[in-house]
Motif scaffolding. Sequence first.
Motif, PDB file in Angstrom:
ATOM      1  N   SER A   7       0.831  -1.208   0.000  1.00 60.76           N
ATOM      2  CA  SER A   7       0.000   0.000   0.000  1.00 60.76           C
ATOM      3  C   SER A   7       0.864   1.256   0.000  1.00 60.76           C
ATOM      4  N   GLU A   8       1.923   1.245   0.802  1.00 55.87           N
ATOM      5  CA  GLU A   8       2.806   2.412   0.885  1.00 55.87           C
ATOM      6  C   GLU A   8       3.560   2.616  -0.420  1.00 55.87           C
ATOM      7  N   LEU A   9       4.008   1.531  -1.029  1.00 51.31           N
ATOM      8  CA  LEU A   9       4.709   1.645  -2.310  1.00 51.31           C
ATOM      9  C   LEU A   9       3.778   2.154  -3.404  1.00 51.31           C
ATOM     10  N   ARG A  10       2.547   1.687  -3.389  1.00 48.11           N
ATOM     11  CA  ARG A  10       1.581   2.141  -4.395  1.00 48.11           C
ATOM     12  C   ARG A  10       1.266   3.620  -4.201  1.00 48.11           C
ATOM     13  N   ARG A  11       1.153   4.041  -2.962  1.00 51.41           N
ATOM     14  CA  ARG A  11       0.845   5.436  -2.662  1.00 51.41           C
ATOM     15  C   ARG A  11       1.974   6.370  -3.092  1.00 51.41           C
ATOM     16  N   ARG A  12       3.194   5.882  -3.003  1.00 45.13           N
ATOM     17  CA  ARG A  12       4.360   6.727  -3.289  1.00 45.13           C
ATOM     18  C   ARG A  12       5.011   6.384  -4.632  1.00 45.13           C
TER      19      ARG A  12
END
Length: 266
Positions: A7-12
Motif C-alpha cells: 500500500s505504501e509503495l503504491r501510494r508513493r
Amino acid sequence: MIPVLLSELRRRRWATAGWSLGISAYIALNLLTYPIVRDQSKALGQVLASLPGSFKTMVSDSTDLLSPAGFMSSKILYLILPMLFTVLAVSLGSTLLAREERSGTLELLLARPLPRRRLLAGKMAAGLAIMAIVTVAASAIAILFSWRVGLELSLLRIMQAIGLSALMGLMFGGLALALSALGRATGRGSAALSAALAVGGYLVVSLEGLADWLRWPAKLLPYHYYQPTEVLLGGYNWLNAWGFFAITVILAAIAMAGFSRRDIGG
C-alpha cells in the motif's frame, strides 16, 4: 506487513519514479561534461590553482579535482548526491507515520487486528524499498554514463560510492523516523532536526582543515567518515560504513520501541 508495504509503495509510486528520474538525470548530465573537463584540464588546472583552499574543501574530499575520482567527487558524490539522498530519506522517515496521524487514518489502521510492530515494520520496509529503487537507478545511470564518457574508474567502486551515499542518507532518515515514532511533539521537528544535523555536519567537516578547533567536533559527525574519493580509489575503511548501518539499525529499534509504547491519541 506485506499489505502495508504494498500500500505504501503504491501510494508513493509517482514520487519514487520522480526521485529516480531526477537523481539519474543529475548524474547523467554531470558525467556528460567529463570529456570537456578532461580535454581542457590544463587550462582548468590554472583556474583551480588560483582558487582558495576553502573552496576546494567545500566541494570535494579530493585534492585533485580534475582527476577522474576528483571529478566524480566534486561534481556528484561529495555534496549534492548525499544531500539528495538525505532529503529523500528524511522526508520518508518523517512522513511514514506522521501523514497517517495528520489524516486521522492511523487510529483506523490500529483498530484492525494489526500489531503496531507489524504496521511500522511494513512502513519501514516500504521506505527501504524506495531508497533501494532510487539507489539502483542512480547506480545504473552512473555506471552507464561513466563507461560512455570513458571515466577511468572501477564501475564497481562507483556503485559502492553511490551506495555509501545512500546509506548515510538512510541513517538521517532513521533519525527522522525515530523522532516521529516517539510522539507528536518530537515528530514535528524530526525533519528539521535531521536535515540540520546533515547540513551542519557537512559544513563542520568541510571546514575542519581550515580551523584546528573544528577537528575534534568533526570526528563526532557522520560526514567525517563519508569519504567518496577513498571509495573510488579503493582505500576506504568499510568499518565506517558498518557504523552507518549499525546506527541506522539502532534508530529503527528505537522507533519500533517508541511506537509500540506511545499514546497514539496524545
